[in-house]
Structures are given as structure tokens and as C-alpha cells.
Design an enzyme around this catalytic site. Structure first.
Site, PDB file in Angstrom:
ATOM      1  N   SER A 134       0.808  -1.196   0.096  1.00 47.24           N
ATOM      2  CA  SER A 134       0.145   0.154  -0.064  1.00 47.24           C
ATOM      3  C   SER A 134       0.818   1.087   0.048  1.00 47.24           C
ATOM      4  CB  SER A 134      -0.881  -0.189   1.153  1.00 47.24           C
ATOM      5  OG  SER A 134      -1.807   1.353   1.299  1.00 47.24           O
ATOM      6  N   TYR A 148      -4.728   7.799  -7.027  1.00 45.74           N
ATOM      7  CA  TYR A 148      -3.914   6.803  -6.179  1.00 45.74           C
ATOM      8  C   TYR A 148      -4.025   6.525  -4.855  1.00 45.74           C
ATOM      9  CZ  TYR A 148       0.862   4.785  -4.527  1.00 45.74           C
ATOM     10  OH  TYR A 148       1.852   4.201  -4.144  1.00 45.74           O
ATOM     11  N   LYS A 152      -5.028   2.662  -3.027  1.00 46.61           N
ATOM     12  CA  LYS A 152      -4.341   2.315  -1.865  1.00 46.61           C
ATOM     13  C   LYS A 152      -5.264   2.157  -0.820  1.00 46.61           C
ATOM     14  CE  LYS A 152      -0.336   1.625  -4.118  1.00 46.61           C
ATOM     15  NZ  LYS A 152       0.192   0.157  -4.201  1.00 46.61           N
TER      16      LYS A 152
END
Ligand SMILES: NC(=O)c1ccc[n+]([C@@H]2O[C@H](COP(=O)([O-])OP(=O)(O)OC[C@H]3O[C@@H](n4cnc5c(N)ncnc54)[C@H](OP(=O)(O)O)[C@@H]3O)[C@@H](O)[C@H]2O)c1
Length: 279
Positions: A134, A148, A152
């Protein structure tokens, strides 16, 4: 240290490559996968303990073939490192639906599909360790990295839930949340930027290009040291559910925890007031 079989995605460079290198040096067997098998071999050489395979995590047929080949060669997969990923940076209003879907295809659906392919083997073994890359961006939000971050955060929620499901089979899950690590992550060879200009956001767009990008290859975190930390975690009988990598990650996660705690306390009465019986 027990000898294990590692299966690593995105092992052509960066954290994946260093993890493969460290695992081989420690005497483990490694299935190192990458979009171009030649890149993996160029970086790691060839040896008995290494199986280098072509694997683009967005291609389901390649996932199935890679897991089959790993089983055939080594008979088991003890540690799965879901590392392949990239950052789509830019403001949300500069981001197209196609950008979002591409980001999720790699960082989320690719990770899901590789995990789904490996878990039956780990279940049959009654043991294994799934390590999911992550980021601090999976715990905190950052302007100009929303897509993004979303990918994650998905990895984090999935991993926390999966851990509950597979613990009964002796399978552990560890989420790894690095801060800034000195890889190609902020290099044009890896990250993607939007090409849509939205004049209202011109200052923030300039900030993105002037703050994140000059950090390229100057990040404080050392991928070699991160790989060593992953080896240590994989050797633990009871590895942590989440591991923050780097002092910047410690700081950012600490700040997010403090913010969550303060918000919980500030709104405690209003939050509790929502409880009630059906009329
Ligand atoms: N570096 C950081 O600061 C940082 C911080 C937090 C989290 N992370 C996470 O750590 C992981 C590794 O990043 P890194 O820093 O090592 O970046 P990197 O140096 O850019 O390496 C990324 C790796 O992922 C591979 N990859 C990308 N898309 C793929 C796909 N569709 N299928 C298979 N492989 C693919 C790349 O392969 P190619 O060589 O073929 O492009 C490369 O091997 C990522 O998940 C990233 O989000 C990194």
C-alpha cells in the site's frame, strides 16, 4: 531462517526487484515476475533458486500461467508480495474515467486477481503470507494524488478483511505502507500525469510538478533496507497486519491517527446521538 518460496509481482525494478534480490541472497526460492521477463533476468541473472516469469498483473491469463508455473517448479508459494503498481498523479478534475480505470486495473484488480490465484495453494498448504504494498496514501489523503490514494485505500480495506477470512488457514496478511522510497516511482518511466489543463487549478498543478517531481530519486527511503525489513517480517511467526516503512511514513500515519482521534472526540456526543430504536 526457514527457506521459503516467494512470488513477487513487479520485480523488474524498485521495491519488487530489491525484495527478490534480498530473498535470493538469503537462500530463498523466488518467483520473480515482471511485464518483461527479460528485464527481470537482466536485473537478477539466472539461478536454480530463481524462476523469472512474464506477468502483467492486468492480464488474467498471465496470472494463471505464472501461478501454475510456480507450483510446477517449486510446489508451493509461501510469501506472495503484491508489489506491482504505479501512481497516477494530478488533480481529480484533470483525471479521466480511463485514467481511474487504468489505475485500478493495476493497483487494485491486478492485486485482487493475483491473490485470488495464489490463495488456493496457500489454503492447501495451510499456511502462507500475503504482503500487499500500500502506501501512506492508503491511510491519508493527498491533494493531487486522489486516484492513487483511492487505489491504495482499496488495498488497505481489502487486506484488513482478507486477513480475517484466511487466518483460520494459517495465512497471514501484512499491509506495507511506505513513505517516499528511492525508486523509479516518481520517474516519468513510472508515474502518470494528466494532460488536461484546468486554469482554476493552475497553481496546484504547478505545485505538483514543482514539489513531488523534483523528489525523483532523492526520496529518503532505501528500497534495499525496505526489502530487508520485508524479509524480517516474513520470518516472524506472527507478522504485523500493517507495517509503516520509513520515518516519513511514521510521521504521516501518526498525524492521520491524531486527526482521526481528535475528530472522534470532537463529535462524540453527536455521533452517539444517532443510536435509537425503530419507532
Ligand atoms: N517508491 C515509493 O515512494 C512508494 C511509496 C509507497 C508505495 N509504493 C508502492 O510500492 C510498489 C512498488 O513501487 P516502486 O517504488 O518499486 O516503483 P517502481 O520503481 O516504479 O517499480 C514499479 C514496478 O511495478 C511494475 N508494474 C507496473 N505496472 C505493472 C503491471 N501492470 N504488471 C506488472 N508489473 C507492473 C513495474 O514494471 P515495469 O518495469 O514493467 O514498468 C515495476 O517493476 C507500488 O505498488 C507502489 O505504489 C512506492
Amino acid at each position: 531462517m526457514t527457506t521459503r518460496t516467494w512470488f513477487i509481482t513487479g520485480a523488474s525494478r524498485g521495491i519488487g526487484l530489491e525484495t527478490a534480490r534480498a530473498a535470493l541472497a538469503a537462500g530463498h526460492q523466488v518467483v520473480a515476475t515482471g511485464r518483461r521477463r527479460g528485464d527481470v533476468i537482466a536485473a537478477l541473472g539466472e539461478s536454480e533458486a530463481l524462476l523469472a516469469l512474464e506477468l502483467d498483473v492486468t492480464v488474467p491469463a498471465q496470472i494463471a500461467a505464472a501461478v501454475d508455473a510456480a507450483r510446477e517448479r517449486f510446489g508451493r508459494i509461501d510469501v506472495l508480495v503484491n508489489n506491482a503498481g504505479y501512481g497516477h498523479l494530478g488533480l481529480f478534475e484533470q483525471t479521466t474515467d480511463a485514467d481511474v480505470r487504468a489505475q485500478f486495473e493495476t493497483n487494485v484488480f491486478g492485486l485482487f486477481n493475483v491473490t485470488r490465484a495464489v490463495l488456493p495453494l496457500m489454503r492447501a498448504q495451510r499456511g502462507g503470507h500475503v504482503i500487499n504494498l500500500s502506501s501512506v496514501a492508503g491511510i491519508a489523503g493527498f491533494a493531487m494524488a486522489g486516484i492513487y490514494c483511492a487505489s491504495k485505500f482499496a488495498v488497505e480495506g481489502f487486506s484488513l478483511s482478507l486477513a480475517e477470512e484466511v487466518r483460520q488457514f494459517g495465512i497471514c496478511v501484512t499491509i506495507v505502507g511506505p513513505g517516499f522510497i528511492r525508486t523509479d516511482f516518481l520517474d516519468p518511466s513510472s508515474f502518470r500525469l494528466p494532460d488536461i489543463a484546468v486554469p482554476d487549478y493552475a497553481d496546484m498543478d504547478a505545485q505538483l510538478r514543482n514539489t513531488y517531481l523534483p523528489y525523483n530519486h532523492l526520496q529518503p527511503g532505501d528500497p534495499v533496507r525496505l526489502a530487508q525489513a520485508l524479509l524480517q517480517l516474513a520470518d516472524r511467526a506472527d507478522p504485523p497486519l500493517r507495517f509503516s516503512a520509513g520515518s516519513d511514513a511514521l510521521e504521516m500515519v501518526g498525524a492521520r491517527l491524531a486527526q482521526l482521534g481528535a475528530e472522534l472526540d470532537a463529535e462524540r456526543a453527536l455521533s452517539a446521538s444517532v443510536d435509537g430504536q425503530w419507532a
